[in-house]
Design an enzyme around this catalytic site. Structure first.
Site, PDB file in Angstrom:
ATOM      1  N   ARG A 135       0.832  -1.198   0.000  1.00  0.00           N
ATOM      2  CA  ARG A 135       0.000   0.000   0.000  1.00  0.00           C
ATOM      3  C   ARG A 135       0.876   1.262   0.000  1.00  0.00           C
ATOM      4  O   ARG A 135       0.620   2.216  -0.735  1.00  0.00           O
ATOM      5  CB  ARG A 135      -0.923   0.005   1.216  1.00  0.00           C
ATOM      6  N   HIS A 136       1.903   1.241   0.832  1.00  0.00           N
ATOM      7  CA  HIS A 136       2.818   2.390   0.889  1.00  0.00           C
ATOM      8  C   HIS A 136       3.490   2.627  -0.445  1.00  0.00           C
ATOM      9  O   HIS A 136       3.530   3.763  -0.928  1.00  0.00           O
ATOM     10  CB  HIS A 136       3.868   2.149   1.975  1.00  0.00           C
TER      11      HIS A 136
END
Length: 241
Positions: A135-136
């Protein structure tokens, strides 16, 4: 004029020009660093920067980073995430390649020295778990909603405030981990990894750090000691209260 003489003079001239250009560029980088600190942090008087000092304030709010008087930073770096806060007291120094990484809160007292290569971080410095990590990377990739981002997913990792009290020395290449309080007058030996609280007036070392020695406590407070020294030296006492 012999060709060898012309070559020597030409070489000397290039050297002089090169040195002058290097000094100019170094002074310009330092000036830009000072301007950045003054713009993105609340800084006390007599800020001194050597080399290139990096300051990244994700919120852009100067009040998120409060730095006291007589602060000296030498090729160090400070990074503060959005909604996080950093406070550094008076007469502190951040030496060569030392770094402070803040996702929540770091508070540093007066007369604190942080030696070269050390890291003070109130978080895990990277996202934990494959979903958080992916996600990052998607969020901060070029074109992503969080591009370019600050840190390696600090906001997706665990964090806890760090407190370093007055008169502490953090030895070179040490790491101060999240949730740690270092008591006043303590010394962290070089290369230590501090994962637990450090009692006041003690020397800790190792990985993980443990108490190696207890130091004698002064009869006066650090503020009183400083006031006496200021008076002896004829220097006004303007410590942060």
């Amino acid at each position: 004029m012999p060709s060898s003489t012309v070559t020597l003079k030409s070489g000397y001239l290039k050297q002089v020009i090169g040195q002058a250009l290097s000094r100019y560029l170094s002074a310009r980088r330092t000036r830009l660093s000072i301007e950045r600190f003054r713009t993105f942090a609340a800084v006390g008087c007599d800020l001194h920067i050597e080399g290139v000092a990096q300051l990244r304030n994700e919120s852009g709010e100067p009040g998120a980073i409060q730095i006291g008087k007589k602060f000296r930073i030498c090729n160090g770096s400070i990074a503060v995430k959005n909604n996080a806060h950093l406070k550094i007291g008076d007469y502190c120094v951040l030496q060569d390649r030392a770094a402070i990484a803040v996702a929540e809160s770091v508070s540093i007292g007066n007369f604190v020295g942080i030696a070269g290569g050390s890291l003070i971080s109130d978080n895990n410095t990277h996202a934990i778990g494959i979903e958080s990590w992916v996600r990052h990377r998607i969020t901060v990739a070029p074109g992503g909603p969080g591009y370019p981002g600050l840190g390696n997913g600090w906001e997706l990792s665990e964090s806890a405030p760090v407190v370093i009290e007055d008169g502490v020395w953090v030895g070179g290449s040490s790491t101060i981990s999240k949730g740690v309080r270092i008591g006043e007058g303590s010394i962290v030996a070089r290369g230590s990894v501090v994962t637990k609280d450090v009692p006041p007036y003690s020397i800790v070392g190792g990985n993980p750090a443990r108490v190696l020695k207890e130091l004698s406590r002064p009869d006066q407070s650090i503020e009183a000691i400083a006031a006496r020294i200021f008076e002896e030296l004829g220097i006004p006492n303007e410590l942060i209260r």
